[in-house]
Design a protein around this motif. Structure first.
Motif, PDB file in Angstrom:
ATOM      1  N   UNK A 101       3.617  10.217   0.471  1.00 23.21           N
ATOM      2  CA  UNK A 101       3.291   9.556   1.733  1.00 23.21           C
ATOM      3  C   UNK A 101       2.044   8.689   1.623  1.00 23.21           C
ATOM      4  N   UNK A 102       1.565   8.447   0.391  1.00 22.03           N
ATOM      5  CA  UNK A 102       0.320   7.706   0.219  1.00 22.03           C
ATOM      6  C   UNK A 102       0.487   6.240   0.612  1.00 22.03           C
ATOM      7  N   UNK A 103      -0.550   5.709   1.236  1.00 25.73           N
ATOM      8  CA  UNK A 103      -0.627   4.288   1.582  1.00 25.73           C
ATOM      9  C   UNK A 103      -2.025   3.786   1.251  1.00 25.73           C
ATOM     10  N   UNK A 104      -2.180   2.474   1.228  1.00 28.44           N
ATOM     11  CA  UNK A 104      -3.505   1.889   1.006  1.00 28.44           C
ATOM     12  C   UNK A 104      -4.514   2.396   2.028  1.00 28.44           C
ATOM     13  N   UNK A 105      -4.083   2.475   3.273  1.00 31.26           N
ATOM     14  CA  UNK A 105      -5.005   2.834   4.352  1.00 31.26           C
ATOM     15  C   UNK A 105      -5.453   4.290   4.292  1.00 31.26           C
ATOM     16  N   UNK A 106      -4.788   5.126   3.491  1.00 35.02           N
ATOM     17  CA  UNK A 106      -5.183   6.529   3.362  1.00 35.02           C
ATOM     18  C   UNK A 106      -6.155   6.759   2.201  1.00 35.02           C
ATOM     19  N   UNK A 107      -6.391   5.763   1.391  1.00 33.60           N
ATOM     20  CA  UNK A 107      -7.285   5.924   0.258  1.00 33.60           C
ATOM     21  C   UNK A 107      -8.740   5.946   0.716  1.00 33.60           C
TER      22      UNK A 107
END
Length: 319
Positions: A101-107
């Motif tokens: 479920x990883x996205x750029x905004x979660x980094x």
């Protein structure tokens, strides 16, 4: 890579492989005679903010790929990549967020002291992961990304505390490029464990098998702080690279070779001595390694997975 695959527009600037027909990267592809059809390696950026967005996109893609590979394991597994904008800061995945479920905004952008900065996602990170990566990065400033998670075959082979054999062409990526850290001791100071792993990697290896733990690949370096390492974060394999793409490719290569090793060991044992393994000889391994281990080649090896993830997710991880 297709132009639509990346969320930012970047410009390739002169790199070490451009204009050099003898460079290993230029030996693995052929284009048109006039040069209009060609394969590009690692992109270079004039704008550090554009590079930051590109790094985050490729980090998110690697985590999605790890999810597809079944590497997710609770709180464990982390990647760090140096931020091109803020010195001493690096990007890291949040703890307890599934790879798939990883996205750029979660980094998360972590500051030099290991605290969550205001410039990325406001989510907690794996503490032991930060401190161990910091020790490794400090010892090896020549690379930019570090990756570790608990892959099944990496964990299985790690119990023997032995390197894998160079029995396939793909395994040549590991030739003279693989360390074994045989002293995993359970609950220890994460900084000390990181220093021990860094010592095992030495000055040039990019992959490491951690006995009774798994595999590791890595990227950069940061200050050390004391932190207890929990048994919930037992490592198996570590890999590092000039890009997160290279680290991911090396990690998968090592995990797959661990599987090959397990399969061949079983086949040889069950054959009653009729089957004998053939290891690639030194000259052939060195020749193949010259090409396979080139950072541009390793980076490009991950790009089909990146493009496929863009297609499969309709770019969801780029948000």
């Amino acid at each position: 890579m297709s132009p639509s695959a990346d969320p930012v527009s970047f410009k390739n600037t002169p790199a070490d492989y451009l204009g050099d027909p003898t460079h290993p990267f230029n030996k693995v592809w052929r284009g048109s005679k006039d040069g209009s059809v060609r394969l590009d390696g690692i992109p270079a950026f004039d704008d550090p903010y554009a590079e930051r967005e590109w790094i985050k996109a490729h980090m998110a893609a690697v985590f999605r790929f790890w999810g597809k590979m079944g590497y997710g394991d609770g709180l464990s597994g982390h990647i760090t990549v140096r931020d091109p904008v803020l010195p001493g800061h690096y990007w890291m995945n949040p703890i307890a967020v599934h790879f798939s479920s990883m996205t750029k905004s979660k980094l998360v952008l972590v500051d030099p002291q290991g605290h969550v900065s205001p410039h990325g996602a406001q989510l907690p990170i794996n503490a032991a992961g930060f401190f161990i990566h910091s020790a490794i990065h400090k010892a090896r400033p020549d690379i930019h990304a570090a990756a570790h998670c608990h892959s099944l075959h990496g964990k299985a082979w790690s119990v023997f505390g032995k390197p894998v054999e160079i029995t396939t062409q793909d395994a040549c990526a590991l030739y003279d490029n693989l360390a074994v850290y045989a002293n995993f001791g359970g609950v220890v100071l994460a900084t000390k464990e990181g220093e021990n792993i860094a010592e095992a990697l030495g000055h040039k290896f990019k992959t490491c098998i951690l006995q009774n733990h798994g595999l590791l690949t890595r990227k950069l370096s940061y200050p050390l702080l004391p932190m207890a390492m929990s048994l919930a974060d037992q490592w198996s394999v570590v890999s590092v690279g000039h890009t997160v793409d290279e680290a991911a490719h090396l990690f998968t290569t090592l995990d797959k070779q661990c599987q090959v090793q397990l399969l061949t060991e079983r086949a040889a044992a069950n054959s009653g001595g009729d089957l004998q393994r053939t290891v690639i000889d030194k000259a052939d391994a060195e020749f193949s390694a010259k090409f396979i281990q080139d950072p541009h080649v390793a980076y490009t090896n991950f790009q089909p997975e990146y493009d496929l993830l863009v297609e499969e997710t309709k770019g969801a991880f780029l948000k």
